[in-house]
Design a protein around this motif. Structure first.
Motif, short mmCIF file in Angstrom:
data_model
loop_
_atom_site.label_atom_id
_atom_site.label_comp_id
_atom_site.label_asym_id
_atom_site.label_seq_id
_atom_site.Cartn_x
_atom_site.Cartn_y
_atom_site.Cartn_z
N GLU A 57 0.83 -1.21 0.00
CA GLU A 57 0.00 0.00 0.00
C GLU A 57 0.86 1.26 0.00
O GLU A 57 0.60 2.24 0.70
N THR A 58 1.90 1.21 -0.81
CA THR A 58 2.76 2.35 -1.09
C THR A 58 3.36 2.12 -2.47
O THR A 58 3.13 1.08 -3.09
N ASP A 59 4.14 3.08 -2.97
CA ASP A 59 4.72 2.91 -4.30
C ASP A 59 6.23 3.09 -4.30
O ASP A 59 6.85 3.10 -5.35
N GLN A 60 6.84 3.19 -3.11
CA GLN A 60 8.27 3.44 -3.06
C GLN A 60 8.87 2.97 -1.74
O GLN A 60 8.22 3.03 -0.70
N LEU A 61 10.10 2.50 -1.81
CA LEU A 61 10.88 2.20 -0.62
C LEU A 61 12.07 3.15 -0.55
O LEU A 61 12.70 3.45 -1.56
N ASP A 62 12.36 3.61 0.66
CA ASP A 62 13.59 4.37 0.93
C ASP A 62 14.54 3.44 1.66
O ASP A 62 14.22 2.93 2.74
N ILE A 63 15.71 3.22 1.08
CA ILE A 63 16.65 2.21 1.58
C ILE A 63 17.97 2.88 1.94
O ILE A 63 18.52 3.66 1.15
N ARG A 64 18.47 2.57 3.14
CA ARG A 64 19.78 3.06 3.56
C ARG A 64 20.57 1.91 4.14
O ARG A 64 20.08 1.17 5.00
N ALA A 65 21.80 1.74 3.69
CA ALA A 65 22.68 0.72 4.25
C ALA A 65 23.36 1.28 5.49
O ALA A 65 24.06 2.29 5.42
N ASP A 66 23.17 0.62 6.64
CA ASP A 66 23.79 1.07 7.89
C ASP A 66 25.15 0.43 8.11
O ASP A 66 25.90 0.85 8.99
N SER A 67 25.43 -0.62 7.34
CA SER A 67 26.75 -1.24 7.27
C SER A 67 26.87 -1.77 5.85
O SER A 67 25.94 -1.63 5.06
N HIS A 68 27.99 -2.39 5.51
CA HIS A 68 28.03 -3.08 4.23
C HIS A 68 26.92 -4.13 4.24
O HIS A 68 26.82 -4.92 5.18
N ALA A 69 26.07 -4.11 3.24
CA ALA A 69 24.87 -4.94 3.29
C ALA A 69 24.57 -5.58 1.94
O ALA A 69 24.91 -5.03 0.88
N GLU A 70 23.95 -6.76 2.00
CA GLU A 70 23.44 -7.43 0.81
C GLU A 70 21.94 -7.65 1.02
O GLU A 70 21.51 -8.11 2.08
N LEU A 71 21.16 -7.33 -0.02
CA LEU A 71 19.72 -7.24 0.11
C LEU A 71 19.04 -7.87 -1.09
O LEU A 71 19.47 -7.69 -2.22
N LEU A 72 17.97 -8.62 -0.83
CA LEU A 72 17.10 -9.16 -1.87
C LEU A 72 15.73 -8.54 -1.74
O LEU A 72 15.12 -8.60 -0.66
N LEU A 73 15.23 -7.92 -2.81
CA LEU A 73 13.89 -7.36 -2.84
C LEU A 73 13.03 -8.20 -3.76
O LEU A 73 13.42 -8.48 -4.91
N MET A 74 11.84 -8.60 -3.27
CA MET A 74 10.92 -9.42 -4.05
C MET A 74 9.59 -8.70 -4.14
O MET A 74 8.82 -8.64 -3.16
N GLU A 75 9.31 -8.10 -5.29
CA GLU A 75 8.02 -7.41 -5.52
C GLU A 75 7.03 -8.41 -6.10
O GLU A 75 7.30 -9.02 -7.14
N VAL A 76 5.88 -8.54 -5.44
CA VAL A 76 4.87 -9.52 -5.86
C VAL A 76 3.48 -8.93 -5.71
O VAL A 76 3.27 -8.01 -4.90
N PRO A 77 2.51 -9.45 -6.45
CA PRO A 77 1.11 -9.03 -6.23
C PRO A 77 0.64 -9.45 -4.85
O PRO A 77 1.02 -10.51 -4.33
N MET A 78 -0.21 -8.61 -4.24
CA MET A 78 -0.73 -8.91 -2.90
C MET A 78 -2.02 -9.71 -3.01
O MET A 78 -3.11 -9.25 -2.63
N ILE A 79 -1.91 -10.91 -3.54
CA ILE A 79 -3.06 -11.79 -3.68
C ILE A 79 -3.39 -12.43 -2.33
O ILE A 79 -2.55 -12.49 -1.44
N GLY A 80 -4.59 -12.94 -2.19
CA GLY A 80 -4.98 -13.63 -0.95
C GLY A 80 -5.17 -12.69 0.18
O GLY A 80 -4.67 -12.87 1.26
#
Length: 238
Positions: A215-238
């Motif tokens: 229920e938003t259209d954007q993420l604000d992302i900040r790395a607080d240390s060296h970081a590895e991240l996976l983002l999974m955008e999916v429909p909100m079914i169910g």
């Protein structure tokens, strides 16, 4: 106002079978939590470590999009479509189970563990022709960037699945900030922190934490240390 759900790393389901040490973000096998069945179309997120030379015997799947992302070591795949392959770190494998497939997965090496993410996504159409694909991605292309590794289209970057889903990987330096714009209205994003510490939309996250936002259209992302991240955008079914 965006809606969110936080799944801290230490709240995941856990099964250690000796040869397999698995953490389940969502209900799977012997782990059942009615409040953690799925996040929209994202049904399974398993964080698996398989001992040297061991693996999963041949077993069936149908009507599911299955994605494997090796984090360390080499995973050997074999299926009844005639594929026999090895997927390694920086590879992404996808299998559309559709009308039905049978496959096996095992650690390709006898002397070292293989660590990988097993991800299942509900498809947007049933009983499709089963298919298999894998691609190799350049890690430098995700340094302080969100590298697309999966989409709904064979003509777009990355592997593709039968769902309006987009996956991205990022390797972010400490202090780096970026934004993620949703690809489709009504979708949500489930962020999984592979390593390090990040803050997403004001929520501090640490290694192996999961955080769903919708229920938003954007993420604000900040790395607080060296970081590895996976983002999974999916429909909100169910």
């Amino acid at each position: 106002m965006a809606r969110t759900v936080l799944h801290s790393a230490n709240t995941r389901g856990h099964a250690n079978h000796g040869w397999l040490n698995s953490y389940h973000t969502f209900s799977f096998a012997g782990y059942h939590n009615p409040e953690r069945m799925h996040f929209g179309a994202l049904r399974v997120l398993n964080d698996d470590t398989v001992a040297g030379g061991m693996g999963f015997g041949r077993h069936p799947h149908d009507n599911m999009e299955i994605i494997s992302i090796p984090l360390a070591g080499d995973l050997e795949h074999q299926d009844n479509m005639g594929n026999k392959t090895v997927i390694r770190q920086h590879d992404v494998q996808v299998m559309s189970a559709g009308t039905g497939v049978a496959h096996s997965e095992k650690n390709h090496n006898a002397a070292q563990e293989v660590k990988f993410l097993q991800i299942w996504v509900f498809p947007n159409k049933r009983n499709v022709q089963p298919r298999y694909d894998q691609q190799t991605f350049r890690p430098e292309d995700r340094h302080n960037r969100l590298q697309q590794i999966l989409s709904p289209s064979a003509d777009d970057a990355g592997v593709w699945i039968h769902q309006d889903a987009w996956f991205h990987l990022g390797q972010l330096d400490a202090g780096f900030s970026t934004e993620y714009a949703f690809n489709k209205a009504g979708n949500g994003v489930y962020a999984f922190v592979l390593e390090g510490d990040v803050t997403i939309n004001g929520q501090a996250l640490h290694r192996r934490d999961g955080f769903g936002v919708w229920e938003t259209d954007q993420l604000d992302i900040r790395a607080d240390s060296h970081a590895e991240l996976l983002l999974m955008e999916v429909p909100m079914i169910g």
